[in-house]
Write a protein that holds these residues in place. Structure first.
Motif, PDB file in Angstrom:
ATOM      1  N   ARG A  72      -0.431   0.821  -8.430  1.00 56.21           N
ATOM      2  CA  ARG A  72      -1.809   0.470  -8.130  1.00 56.21           C
ATOM      3  C   ARG A  72      -2.690   1.713  -8.152  1.00 56.21           C
ATOM      4  O   ARG A  72      -2.314   2.757  -7.605  1.00 56.21           O
ATOM      5  CB  ARG A  72      -1.913  -0.225  -6.773  1.00 56.21           C
ATOM      6  N   PRO A  73      -3.879   1.639  -8.768  1.00 49.57           N
ATOM      7  CA  PRO A  73      -4.761   2.825  -8.791  1.00 49.57           C
ATOM      8  C   PRO A  73      -5.153   3.282  -7.392  1.00 49.57           C
ATOM      9  O   PRO A  73      -5.353   4.480  -7.169  1.00 49.57           O
ATOM     10  CB  PRO A  73      -5.984   2.331  -9.579  1.00 49.57           C
ATOM     11  N   GLU A  74      -5.253   2.317  -6.424  1.00 47.13           N
ATOM     12  CA  GLU A  74      -5.616   2.699  -5.056  1.00 47.13           C
ATOM     13  C   GLU A  74      -4.437   3.254  -4.272  1.00 47.13           C
ATOM     14  O   GLU A  74      -4.613   3.745  -3.149  1.00 47.13           O
ATOM     15  CB  GLU A  74      -6.186   1.483  -4.311  1.00 47.13           C
ATOM     16  N   GLY A  75      -3.238   3.167  -4.822  1.00 47.09           N
ATOM     17  CA  GLY A  75      -2.033   3.600  -4.129  1.00 47.09           C
ATOM     18  C   GLY A  75      -1.132   2.424  -3.837  1.00 47.09           C
ATOM     19  O   GLY A  75      -1.577   1.299  -3.602  1.00 47.09           O
ATOM     20  N   GLY A  76       0.159   2.651  -3.868  1.00 44.76           N
ATOM     21  CA  GLY A  76       1.109   1.588  -3.627  1.00 44.76           C
ATOM     22  C   GLY A  76       1.658   1.007  -4.915  1.00 44.76           C
ATOM     23  O   GLY A  76       1.441   1.536  -6.018  1.00 44.76           O
ATOM     24  N   GLY A 130       0.821  -1.194   0.000  1.00 43.48           N
ATOM     25  CA  GLY A 130       0.000   0.000   0.000  1.00 43.48           C
ATOM     26  C   GLY A 130       0.859   1.250   0.000  1.00 43.48           C
ATOM     27  O   GLY A 130       2.087   1.188  -0.046  1.00 43.48           O
ATOM     28  N   GLY A 131       0.204   2.376   0.037  1.00 41.89           N
ATOM     29  CA  GLY A 131       0.930   3.635   0.055  1.00 41.89           C
ATOM     30  C   GLY A 131       0.271   4.671  -0.813  1.00 41.89           C
ATOM     31  O   GLY A 131      -0.855   4.501  -1.292  1.00 41.89           O
ATOM     32  N   PRO A 132       0.948   5.784  -1.055  1.00 46.76           N
ATOM     33  CA  PRO A 132       0.378   6.852  -1.886  1.00 46.76           C
ATOM     34  C   PRO A 132       0.300   6.438  -3.350  1.00 46.76           C
ATOM     35  O   PRO A 132       0.949   5.481  -3.792  1.00 46.76           O
ATOM     36  CB  PRO A 132       1.366   8.009  -1.681  1.00 46.76           C
ATOM     37  N   VAL A 133      -0.503   7.157  -4.110  1.00 46.24           N
ATOM     38  CA  VAL A 133      -0.637   6.908  -5.545  1.00 46.24           C
ATOM     39  C   VAL A 133       0.651   7.332  -6.247  1.00 46.24           C
ATOM     40  O   VAL A 133       1.157   8.438  -6.021  1.00 46.24           O
ATOM     41  CB  VAL A 133      -1.846   7.665  -6.122  1.00 46.24           C
TER      42      VAL A 133
END
Length: 368
Positions: free
Chosen positions: A348-352, A298-301
């Motif tokens: 990833r579009p959700e971030g990360g 995970g993480g920021p976009v």
């Protein structure tokens, strides 16, 4: 099309020449002159003129029929020449297509391959020989570059060890100054970073050297478990949630040392560049065609254009130069390519980040 156009132009020229020659022969025919004072001769001359007019009309009709027939024949032969020209062009260009196909399969990891075209000493063979010479020069250049990196990395070990020993001696003296201790601590951190960088150079040079000689069946699940146990302290310190779904049959064939470095770099990248309280998901799969390993964090976009450059040496997100040697994912890409696999990076579009590694499957069961 070029063959058909040339045939059509030459046919038009041939018909024009034949038509001009036919017209010239008609102009040579002239009626006989009148002979005054002879009635019978005049009647004969009139009869001859009538015959000549009839012959001229027949000749003109035959010329028109010949011209129309020739034009039709020219059109038919132009179509036939187009088809035959296509067949001949395919046959003539077949060696060039073979050369192009073989050249596309040659990469930086297979520069030892050659076209080795046989046949007469024509332009095609000259082109193939030129490409072989170019591949030879490229192979020598790549080999020299990798040898230089490996030798430089080895030779730098000695001065680094000397500097480390000098720091230990300075700190081990009775009552060292606090500034000396602080300086030694800072220098040790830099020396550790240099050691890590040299290790990356050595692994990268070895991975780019070609197919590994110590190939053996390797279980990727075991490598992941070992790496997570080694990084357990960092995982707990950052409060990361780790999910592992790697079946026991997730195996490949290759160098155990290089594959361990590949897994270690991927896990290290997921832990080091993750946010506090983040998550890591590791998934593995295997079938008859390939073995796949996917690591998501995970993480920021992130920007996909910047992510695409992470497989290059010394590329980092944001351009930071601290905390990373910038060789982690480039080593992963080199090791995967050396084993006939590939690395794919996806923001990833959700971030990360999503890291996907595909490797050839293991042909034999992996011993437990």
């Amino acid at each position: 099309m070029l063959y058909a156009v040339v045939f059509l132009l030459s046919g038009v020229g041939l018909l024009g020449l034949a038509f001009l020659l036919s017209g010239g022969s008609l102009s040579d025919v002239s009626p006989a002159g009148d002979l005054p004072g002879q009635g019978s001769v005049i009647a004969t001359q009139q009869h001859v003129r009538e015959l000549e007019d009839q012959l001229a009309a027949v000749h003109s009709q035959q010329s028109r029929q010949l011209l129309v027939g020739s034009l039709l024949a020219l059109i038919v032969m132009a179509v036939v020449s187009l088809l035959l020209g296509r067949v001949l062009a395919k046959r003539v260009l077949r060696p060039l297509r073979l050369i192009a196909a073989v050249t596309r399969r040659i990469s930086a990891d297979s520069l030892d391959q050659r076209l080795a075209v046989t046949g007469p000493a024509d332009e095609v063979k000259d082109l193939a020989d030129t490409i072989d010479e170019l591949l030879g020069r490229l192979e020598a250049s790549f080999t020299a570059q990798r040898r230089f990196v490996a030798n430089a990395s080895h030779d730098l070990r000695t001065p680094l060890s000397t500097m480390r020993a000098s720091l230990d001696v300075a700190v081990a003296k009775p009552d060292p100054a606090p500034s000396t201790v602080a300086l030694a601590a800072r220098l040790r951190r830099q020396l550790d970073r240099l050691d890590h960088l040299l290790d990356g150079f050595l692994v990268l040079a070895r991975a780019q050297h070609g197919a590994p000689a110590d190939a053996a069946p390797v279980d990727l699940g075991d490598l992941i478990d070992a790496e997570l146990r080694e990084r357990s302290t960092d995982v707990r310190r950052k409060g990361l949630s780790v999910t592992v779904n790697v079946p026991p049959a997730t195996a490949t064939v290759g160098s155990p040392a290089l594959l361990a470095q590949l897994v270690g770099n991927v896990v290290d990248n997921a832990v080091t560049h993750n946010e506090d309280g983040g998550w890591i998901e590791i998934t593995g799969s295997a079938n008859a065609q390939e073995t796949a390993l996917i690591v998501e964090t995970g993480g920021p976009v992130l920007d996909q254009r910047k992510v695409d450059r992470l497989a290059q040496p010394f590329e980092r997100l944001g351009g930071e130069r601290t905390g990373s040697s910038g060789l982690g994912l480039s080593i992963v890409a080199a090791v995967a390519a050396a084993h006939g696999g590939r690395l794919a990076l996806l923001a990833r579009p959700e971030g990360g980040l999503l890291v996907s590694i595909t490797l050839p499957p293991a042909k034999v069961p992996v011993e437990a």
